[in-house]
Design a protein around this motif. Structure first.
Motif, PDB file in Angstrom:
ATOM      1  N   LEU A   1       0.831  -1.211   0.000  1.00 15.24           N
ATOM      2  CA  LEU A   1       0.000   0.000   0.000  1.00 15.24           C
ATOM      3  C   LEU A   1       0.863   1.257   0.000  1.00 15.24           C
ATOM      4  O   LEU A   1       0.538   2.244  -0.670  1.00 15.24           O
ATOM      5  N   SER A   2       1.957   1.211   0.707  1.00 15.12           N
ATOM      6  CA  SER A   2       2.873   2.351   0.727  1.00 15.12           C
ATOM      7  C   SER A   2       3.444   2.616  -0.665  1.00 15.12           C
ATOM      8  O   SER A   2       3.510   3.768  -1.111  1.00 15.12           O
TER       9      SER A   2
ATOM     10  N   LEU B   1      -3.354  -4.281  -5.712  1.00 15.73           N
ATOM     11  CA  LEU B   1      -4.522  -4.113  -4.845  1.00 15.73           C
ATOM     12  C   LEU B   1      -5.455  -5.311  -4.972  1.00 15.73           C
ATOM     13  O   LEU B   1      -5.994  -5.800  -3.973  1.00 15.73           O
ATOM     14  N   ILE B   2      -5.619  -5.791  -6.194  1.00 17.34           N
ATOM     15  CA  ILE B   2      -6.457  -6.972  -6.423  1.00 17.34           C
ATOM     16  C   ILE B   2      -5.890  -8.172  -5.669  1.00 17.34           C
ATOM     17  O   ILE B   2      -6.624  -8.926  -5.024  1.00 17.34           O
ATOM     18  N   SER B   3      -4.585  -8.339  -5.733  1.00 17.12           N
ATOM     19  CA  SER B   3      -3.961  -9.447  -5.000  1.00 17.12           C
ATOM     20  C   SER B   3      -4.219  -9.330  -3.505  1.00 17.12           C
ATOM     21  O   SER B   3      -4.451 -10.339  -2.834  1.00 17.12           O
ATOM     22  N   LEU B   4      -4.190  -8.116  -2.989  1.00 16.43           N
ATOM     23  CA  LEU B   4      -4.463  -7.929  -1.560  1.00 16.43           C
ATOM     24  C   LEU B   4      -5.890  -8.331  -1.208  1.00 16.43           C
ATOM     25  O   LEU B   4      -6.136  -8.878  -0.136  1.00 16.43           O
ATOM     26  N   ILE B   5      -6.814  -8.063  -2.096  1.00 19.38           N
ATOM     27  CA  ILE B   5      -8.214  -8.417  -1.828  1.00 19.38           C
ATOM     28  C   ILE B   5      -8.388  -9.929  -1.777  1.00 19.38           C
ATOM     29  O   ILE B   5      -8.983 -10.466  -0.848  1.00 19.38           O
ATOM     30  N   TYR B   6      -7.871 -10.608  -2.779  1.00 14.18           N
ATOM     31  CA  TYR B   6      -8.170 -12.031  -2.923  1.00 14.18           C
ATOM     32  C   TYR B   6      -7.176 -12.952  -2.226  1.00 14.18           C
ATOM     33  O   TYR B   6      -7.517 -14.081  -1.907  1.00 14.18           O
ATOM     34  N   ASN B   7      -5.966 -12.489  -1.989  1.00  8.20           N
ATOM     35  CA  ASN B   7      -4.950 -13.370  -1.415  1.00  8.20           C
ATOM     36  C   ASN B   7      -4.654 -13.107   0.053  1.00  8.20           C
ATOM     37  O   ASN B   7      -4.095 -13.954   0.718  1.00  8.20           O
TER      38      ASN B   7
END
Length: 177
Positions: free
Chosen positions: A25-26, A169-175
């Protein structure tokens, strides 16, 4: 030789986006502030809706894309809040710059309750969209941006950086929920 290659890789965006949730995120919000992310997403949407590329020919395709982008903007805002990028920037600014910055980068797509607790926003997005669909949609949008006419082609310059950031960001949502 391998050490020099590894050292060089440390400076690439792809490498930097491989850390912890906080680190990712940073990196994302050091490359794009909230307003820039929104502007890029809206520019990509405009390109997809107005070019001759066949990915969004039907009214239904366009309607789905607009809904997706609206929902994705909410995701961007949720992650922006989680990153605390606004607070960090405000701490570094003084005087007029601080006053000006306070007027920028405000979350407008999320309700007050959603801004206070962003997890349900991320969870709802993951329930509404399959990861495979999200990646396919973003790749289709990227392709539209890359092949668009020259008069709106300025988005090409940051297209891969933006794609890498939103893909993270997508990876953070799903993984990493």
């Amino acid at each position: 030789m391998k050490k020099s290659q590894d050292k060089k890789m440390e400076y690439t965006l792809h490498y930097q986006l491989r850390g912890s949730r906080h680190e990712i995120l940073s990196v994302v919000f050091s490359n794009f502030d909230l307003d820039s992310m929104r502007e890029r997403l809206q520019a990509w949407l405009h390109i997809c809706l107005t070019n001759d590329y066949g990915g969004y020919d039907t009214g239904e395709d366009r309607k789905m894309l607009m809904a997706f982008c609206e929902d994705f903007e909410r995701i961007i805002e949720a992650f922006y809040i989680e990153s605390k990028a606004r607070e960090k920037a405000l701490q570094m600014l003084k005087g007029e710059a601080r006053k000006l910055f306070k007027k920028l980068n405000k979350c407008v797509a999320l309700s007050k309750e959603e801004r206070e607790n962003t997890l349900p926003v991320l969870t709802e997005f993951a329930k509404s969209y399959k990861k495979r669909y999200v990646r396919a949609e973003l790749l289709c949008m990227l392709e539209s941006v890359i092949i668009c006419d020259d008069d709106i082609g300025r988005e090409r310059f940051s297209a891969l950086t933006f794609f890498q950031c939103v893909n993270s960001l997508i990876s953070l949502i799903y993984n990493h929920r």
